[in-house]
Design a protein around this motif. Structure first.
Motif, PDB file in Angstrom:
ATOM      1  N   LEU A  15       0.822  -1.197   0.000  1.00  0.00           N
ATOM      2  CA  LEU A  15       0.000   0.000   0.000  1.00  0.00           C
ATOM      3  C   LEU A  15       0.862   1.255   0.000  1.00  0.00           C
ATOM      4  CD1 LEU A  15      -2.780  -0.839   2.635  1.00  0.00           C
ATOM      5  CD2 LEU A  15      -3.083  -0.598   0.160  1.00  0.00           C
ATOM      6  N   MET A  16       0.529   2.194  -0.867  1.00  0.00           N
ATOM      7  CA  MET A  16       1.094   3.537  -0.811  1.00  0.00           C
ATOM      8  C   MET A  16      -0.061   4.476  -0.488  1.00  0.00           C
ATOM      9  SD  MET A  16       3.464   5.656  -3.501  1.00  0.00           S
ATOM     10  CE  MET A  16       2.245   5.980  -4.789  1.00  0.00           C
ATOM     11  N   VAL A  17       0.041   5.186   0.624  1.00  0.00           N
ATOM     12  CA  VAL A  17      -1.051   6.029   1.098  1.00  0.00           C
ATOM     13  C   VAL A  17      -0.625   7.493   1.047  1.00  0.00           C
ATOM     14  CG1 VAL A  17      -2.641   6.511   2.995  1.00  0.00           C
ATOM     15  CG2 VAL A  17      -1.822   4.163   2.620  1.00  0.00           C
ATOM     16  N   THR A  18      -1.257   8.240   0.162  1.00  0.00           N
ATOM     17  CA  THR A  18      -1.021   9.673   0.081  1.00  0.00           C
ATOM     18  C   THR A  18      -1.966  10.364   1.050  1.00  0.00           C
ATOM     19  OG1 THR A  18      -0.257   9.667  -2.219  1.00  0.00           O
ATOM     20  CG2 THR A  18      -1.186  11.719  -1.390  1.00  0.00           C
ATOM     21  N   ILE A  19      -1.396  10.993   2.071  1.00  0.00           N
ATOM     22  CA  ILE A  19      -2.187  11.707   3.081  1.00  0.00           C
ATOM     23  C   ILE A  19      -2.194  13.189   2.720  1.00  0.00           C
ATOM     24  CG2 ILE A  19      -2.429  12.255   5.523  1.00  0.00           C
ATOM     25  CD1 ILE A  19      -0.793   9.710   6.123  1.00  0.00           C
ATOM     26  N   GLU A  20      -3.379  13.695   2.386  1.00  0.00           N
ATOM     27  CA  GLU A  20      -3.510  15.102   1.990  1.00  0.00           C
ATOM     28  C   GLU A  20      -4.033  15.909   3.177  1.00  0.00           C
ATOM     29  OE1 GLU A  20      -4.135  14.821  -2.763  1.00  0.00           O
ATOM     30  OE2 GLU A  20      -5.978  14.913  -1.593  1.00  0.00           O
ATOM     31  N   PRO A  21      -3.285  16.938   3.608  1.00  0.00           N
ATOM     32  CA  PRO A  21      -3.660  17.673   4.824  1.00  0.00           C
ATOM     33  C   PRO A  21      -4.766  18.705   4.604  1.00  0.00           C
ATOM     34  CG  PRO A  21      -1.595  18.510   3.967  1.00  0.00           C
ATOM     35  CD  PRO A  21      -1.955  17.333   3.115  1.00  0.00           C
ATOM     36  N   TRP A  22      -5.953  18.205   4.288  1.00  0.00           N
ATOM     37  CA  TRP A  22      -7.149  19.022   4.154  1.00  0.00           C
ATOM     38  C   TRP A  22      -8.356  18.095   4.133  1.00  0.00           C
ATOM     39  CZ3 TRP A  22      -6.808  21.300  -1.544  1.00  0.00           C
ATOM     40  CH2 TRP A  22      -6.720  20.250  -2.464  1.00  0.00           C
ATOM     41  N   THR A  23      -9.516  18.669   3.949  1.00  0.00           N
ATOM     42  CA  THR A  23     -10.719  17.889   3.736  1.00  0.00           C
ATOM     43  C   THR A  23     -11.050  17.899   2.249  1.00  0.00           C
ATOM     44  OG1 THR A  23     -13.104  17.748   4.150  1.00  0.00           O
ATOM     45  CG2 THR A  23     -12.112  19.942   4.251  1.00  0.00           C
ATOM     46  N   TRP A  24     -11.700  16.850   1.773  1.00  0.00           N
ATOM     47  CA  TRP A  24     -12.127  16.833   0.376  1.00  0.00           C
ATOM     48  C   TRP A  24     -13.435  17.593   0.175  1.00  0.00           C
ATOM     49  CZ3 TRP A  24     -10.901  11.035  -1.069  1.00  0.00           C
ATOM     50  CH2 TRP A  24      -9.527  10.922  -1.258  1.00  0.00           C
ATOM     51  N   THR A  25     -14.007  18.122   1.240  1.00  0.00           N
ATOM     52  CA  THR A  25     -15.188  18.969   1.143  1.00  0.00           C
ATOM     53  C   THR A  25     -14.717  20.383   0.828  1.00  0.00           C
ATOM     54  OG1 THR A  25     -16.262  17.613   2.833  1.00  0.00           O
ATOM     55  CG2 THR A  25     -17.280  19.746   2.312  1.00  0.00           C
ATOM     56  N   ARG A  26     -14.890  20.817  -0.417  1.00  0.00           N
ATOM     57  CA  ARG A  26     -14.257  22.054  -0.882  1.00  0.00           C
ATOM     58  C   ARG A  26     -14.667  23.285  -0.083  1.00  0.00           C
ATOM     59  NH1 ARG A  26     -11.485  21.646  -5.640  1.00  0.00           N
ATOM     60  NH2 ARG A  26     -11.684  19.665  -6.747  1.00  0.00           N
ATOM     61  N   ASP A  27     -15.941  23.381   0.296  1.00  0.00           N
ATOM     62  CA  ASP A  27     -16.386  24.589   0.989  1.00  0.00           C
ATOM     63  C   ASP A  27     -15.987  24.606   2.458  1.00  0.00           C
ATOM     64  OD1 ASP A  27     -18.115  22.669   1.901  1.00  0.00           O
ATOM     65  OD2 ASP A  27     -19.952  23.656   1.227  1.00  0.00           O
ATOM     66  N   SER A  28     -15.307  23.543   2.914  1.00  0.00           N
ATOM     67  CA  SER A  28     -14.846  23.494   4.308  1.00  0.00           C
ATOM     68  C   SER A  28     -13.324  23.552   4.411  1.00  0.00           C
ATOM     69  CB  SER A  28     -15.348  22.198   4.976  1.00  0.00           C
ATOM     70  OG  SER A  28     -16.756  22.153   4.998  1.00  0.00           O
ATOM     71  N   ARG A  29     -12.645  23.807   3.318  1.00  0.00           N
ATOM     72  CA  ARG A  29     -11.181  23.783   3.352  1.00  0.00           C
ATOM     73  C   ARG A  29     -10.613  25.015   4.038  1.00  0.00           C
ATOM     74  NH1 ARG A  29      -9.815  21.444  -2.735  1.00  0.00           N
ATOM     75  NH2 ARG A  29     -10.562  19.332  -2.305  1.00  0.00           N
TER      76      ARG A  29
END
Length: 303
Positions: free
Chosen positions: A86-100
């Motif tokens: 497994l390669m896990v890319t951890i993105e430091p935000w939410t995928w909910t655009r209006d809550s970023r």
């Protein structure tokens, strides 16, 4: 063992958003890895590579806010059934655009420890998985397109943030492999967090024939794009992976890339594997070229 919901801080459970397994649960047209001997993996939400036993890596993307982390256990089972890491890319935000959040909020939050528990919760579960795991945090930090709120920071700020998050992750998951993953542009070396924080380097390589011919004057080969990026990182002495790969064009263009990406190049001795991005682009390509569809079933543009 601690119950799953007790391991996830409230911020990670707010909003009720459940990230899907991030891997294909339904297989469409079966696809095979490109020809060649280099290890090959994929980020494959459509499941087009689900039956290909040649793949060695399953790539996942994971936001660290508004996420149900239980899906990682399902991903672990999926990968192990296919003998994949497994390669896990951890993105430091939410995928909910209006809550970023804004870049400044994220920077201050990392600096003050606001997000330590987000990283700790994710890495605690990664440590509990049976698959070998590579953590790729806040990728393409050298990109200036505006796609990511963690990109194009002052390099020293990014380095400090990367080091802090990897320290948090290793405190609960000491055996994970850590990937530092720039886009590959000039000046990337300023974002290098140091040998103690990097086990492997990831690069992104995408070929879009129509854009190349109009903006650059001619179509590019895999080595045209990868070569200069490799040269910028090979001096760090780490293994190199193409962490995101995609190509779209006419049949000849795609065929040329297809027969190039898994070859053993003596001039790139540190290149150890490539990982395909089998999904449509989510951020507009520059110069009004829209959202290229990198999926293997869609990437040939009919003339």
């Amino acid at each position: 063992m601690m119950k799953l919901h007790e391991m996830i801080p409230k911020r990670l459970r707010s909003g009720g958003i459940i990230v899907p397994l991030l891997i294909g649960m339904t297989s469409y047209s079966a696809q095979a890895a490109p020809p060649g001997g280099l290890p090959f993996g994929a980020y494959d939400p459509p499941g087009e590579f689900s039956t290909d036993r040649e793949l060695t890596t399953e790539h996942l993307f994971l936001p660290w806010e508004d996420v149900f982390l239980g899906s990682l256990y399902d991903a672990d089972v999926y990968a192990r059934e296919r003998n994949r890491d497994l390669m896990v890319t951890i993105e430091p935000w939410t995928w909910t655009r209006d809550s970023r959040n804004t870049p400044s909020f994220l920077i201050n939050g990392i600096r003050t420890g606001l997000y330590d528990e987000n990283m700790r919760a994710i890495c605690s579960i990664l440590d509990d998985l049976e698959s070998d795991v590579t953590v790729r945090w806040a990728q393409e930090m050298d990109d200036d397109s505006g796609q990511f709120i963690w990109s194009n920071w002052e390099p020293s700020i990014y380095v400090s943030a990367f080091q802090r998050m990897i320290n948090v992750c290793r405190s609960v998951a000491p055996d994970v492999t850590v990937m530092w993953s720039p886009l590959g542009r000039e000046g990337l070396e300023e974002y290098y967090p140091g040998d103690d924080y990097v086990d492997v380097i990831g690069l992104s390589v995408f070929g879009l024939q129509a854009w190349e011919e109009e903006i650059l004057g001619e179509a590019q080969t895999f080595t045209d794009i990868f070569g200069p990026r490799y040269e910028r990182v090979q001096g760090f002495g780490k293994p190199v992976i193409v962490a995101e790969l995609g190509y779209v064009g006419d049949a000849g263009y795609v065929d040329d890339w297809e027969n190039s990406v898994r070859q053993d190049y003596p001039e790139y001795p540190r290149l150890t594997s490539v990982v395909y991005f089998n999904q449509q682009e989510v951020y507009p390509w520059p110069d009004d070229f829209g959202l290229p569809d990198w999926k293997v079933s869609e990437r040939v543009v009919r003339q």
